[in-house]
Design an enzyme around this catalytic site. Structure first.
Site, PDB file in Angstrom:
ATOM      1  N   HIS A 147     -20.095  13.483 -35.250  1.00  0.00           N
ATOM      2  CA  HIS A 147     -20.186  14.819 -34.652  1.00  0.00           C
ATOM      3  C   HIS A 147     -21.570  15.452 -34.776  1.00  0.00           C
ATOM      4  O   HIS A 147     -21.902  16.349 -34.006  1.00  0.00           O
ATOM      5  CB  HIS A 147     -19.153  15.755 -35.273  1.00  0.00           C
ATOM      6  CG  HIS A 147     -17.738  15.346 -35.019  1.00  0.00           C
ATOM      7  ND1 HIS A 147     -17.204  15.231 -33.756  1.00  0.00           N
ATOM      8  CD2 HIS A 147     -16.745  14.998 -35.876  1.00  0.00           C
ATOM      9  CE1 HIS A 147     -15.939  14.852 -33.832  1.00  0.00           C
ATOM     10  NE2 HIS A 147     -15.637  14.693 -35.108  1.00  0.00           N
ATOM     11  N   HIS A 200     -28.060  20.624 -40.420  1.00  0.00           N
ATOM     12  CA  HIS A 200     -27.571  19.710 -39.387  1.00  0.00           C
ATOM     13  C   HIS A 200     -28.032  20.200 -38.022  1.00  0.00           C
ATOM     14  O   HIS A 200     -28.613  21.279 -37.894  1.00  0.00           O
ATOM     15  CB  HIS A 200     -26.044  19.596 -39.434  1.00  0.00           C
ATOM     16  CG  HIS A 200     -25.340  20.891 -39.159  1.00  0.00           C
ATOM     17  ND1 HIS A 200     -25.020  21.787 -40.149  1.00  0.00           N
ATOM     18  CD2 HIS A 200     -24.918  21.449 -37.994  1.00  0.00           C
ATOM     19  CE1 HIS A 200     -24.423  22.841 -39.618  1.00  0.00           C
ATOM     20  NE2 HIS A 200     -24.366  22.667 -38.308  1.00  0.00           N
ATOM     21  N   HIS A 224     -27.408  20.403 -33.533  1.00  0.00           N
ATOM     22  CA  HIS A 224     -26.558  20.380 -32.337  1.00  0.00           C
ATOM     23  C   HIS A 224     -27.472  20.128 -31.144  1.00  0.00           C
ATOM     24  O   HIS A 224     -28.546  20.735 -31.047  1.00  0.00           O
ATOM     25  CB  HIS A 224     -25.823  21.718 -32.171  1.00  0.00           C
ATOM     26  CG  HIS A 224     -24.928  22.067 -33.323  1.00  0.00           C
ATOM     27  ND1 HIS A 224     -23.598  21.698 -33.377  1.00  0.00           N
ATOM     28  CD2 HIS A 224     -25.181  22.741 -34.468  1.00  0.00           C
ATOM     29  CE1 HIS A 224     -23.073  22.142 -34.511  1.00  0.00           C
ATOM     30  NE2 HIS A 224     -24.006  22.774 -35.194  1.00  0.00           N
ATOM     31  N   HIS A 272     -29.385  24.046 -37.928  1.00  0.00           N
ATOM     32  CA  HIS A 272     -28.719  25.023 -38.785  1.00  0.00           C
ATOM     33  C   HIS A 272     -28.954  24.697 -40.253  1.00  0.00           C
ATOM     34  O   HIS A 272     -28.663  23.577 -40.698  1.00  0.00           O
ATOM     35  CB  HIS A 272     -27.199  25.023 -38.527  1.00  0.00           C
ATOM     36  CG  HIS A 272     -26.814  25.600 -37.216  1.00  0.00           C
ATOM     37  ND1 HIS A 272     -25.560  25.433 -36.664  1.00  0.00           N
ATOM     38  CD2 HIS A 272     -27.532  26.354 -36.321  1.00  0.00           C
ATOM     39  CE1 HIS A 272     -25.513  26.060 -35.501  1.00  0.00           C
ATOM     40  NE2 HIS A 272     -26.693  26.620 -35.271  1.00  0.00           N
ATOM     41  N   THR A 285     -19.321  27.716 -36.383  1.00  0.00           N
ATOM     42  CA  THR A 285     -19.154  27.171 -35.038  1.00  0.00           C
ATOM     43  C   THR A 285     -18.316  25.903 -35.026  1.00  0.00           C
ATOM     44  O   THR A 285     -18.136  25.288 -33.981  1.00  0.00           O
ATOM     45  CB  THR A 285     -20.527  26.883 -34.399  1.00  0.00           C
ATOM     46  OG1 THR A 285     -21.192  25.874 -35.145  1.00  0.00           O
ATOM     47  CG2 THR A 285     -21.380  28.146 -34.365  1.00  0.00           C
ATOM     48  N   THR A 286     -17.822  25.506 -36.189  1.00  0.00           N
ATOM     49  CA  THR A 286     -16.912  24.367 -36.298  1.00  0.00           C
ATOM     50  C   THR A 286     -15.649  24.826 -37.022  1.00  0.00           C
ATOM     51  O   THR A 286     -15.688  25.809 -37.775  1.00  0.00           O
ATOM     52  CB  THR A 286     -17.555  23.201 -37.080  1.00  0.00           C
ATOM     53  OG1 THR A 286     -17.996  23.676 -38.360  1.00  0.00           O
ATOM     54  CG2 THR A 286     -18.747  22.636 -36.321  1.00  0.00           C
TER      55      THR A 286
END
Length: 212
Positions: free
Chosen positions: A9, A37, A39, A62, A144-145
């Site tokens: 992910h 991490h 995105h 992030h 956001t997860t």
């Protein structure tokens, strides 16, 4: 540091050793950095989880912090203002950003989901914009997860991090949990819900940004 293809992910770096803390700047507590991490999107016109003036960036970083006395991110996510996440948007430039190489050179070793590798420690500040005069937007929001807890103080940097198309494709060439390309790992934009957004920018700087 440990670099991981996190369940197909995201690409995530977990910190070890001496802790890194951030405080003040209107934060209500001392926060400890646990991991950072990324995105990103399949195309340059999408990928970031924040948009500014309706424009998305190809990638977003992030830095996830938690209130140090709460022990960890999981516990802190259940407390109001338990988490502080600093977000940095990327912009594509023609040349490689060599400051990203200490991380990207390990990407061939995390191609598959749930693979990880211990990497040589580097100074995180080397890949970030200079903190001395860093402007940002701030609001209270959610993860956001899943479970998308409403426990995050978000700080979104105004200045972008540069990355070349070649370097961005190293993220896109990782594999997801279905062994397809790991792309578009971002949450769709959410409603404002009357949230107040503050900024360190002065009025004259905001007017200049809106014209560009």
């Amino acid at each position: 540091m440990k670099l991981e293809n996190k369940e197909g992910h995201t690409a995530e770096v977990v910190l070890k050793g001496k802790p890194i803390y951030i405080q003040e700047g209107s934060l209500p507590d001392v926060y400890k950095l646990e991991q950072f991490h990324f995105h990103w999107g399949a195309e340059d016109g999408r990928g970031s989880e924040h948009s500014i003036d309706g424009k998305f960036s190809p990638m977003e970083l992030h830095l996830v912090h938690y209130q140090h006395h709460l022990g960890n991110v999981t516990a802190a996510s259940t407390h109001p203002f338990g988490l502080a996440v600093f977000a940095f948007l990327f912009k594509v430039v023609p040349q490689d950003n060599n400051k990203l190489n200490p991380l990207l050179r390990y990407f061939p070793r995390i191609d598959n989901p749930n693979t990880h590798v211990d990497i040589e420690t580097f100074a995180l500040r080397d890949i970030l914009p200079a903190f001395d005069n860093l402007d940002f937007y701030r609001y209270d929001g959610s993860l956001t997860t899943p479970p998308c807890s409403e426990s995050v103080i978000w700080s979104v940097a105004v200045e972008n991090i540069e990355i070349s198309k070649k370097q961005l494709n190293q993220f896109r060439n990782l594999s997801d949990d279905n062994h397809a390309r790991l792309v578009d790992d971002f949450r769709p934009i959410q409603l404002e819900h009357s949230r107040l957004i503050t900024t360190t920018l002065r009025d004259s700087e905001l007017q200049h940004l809106c014209k560009n």
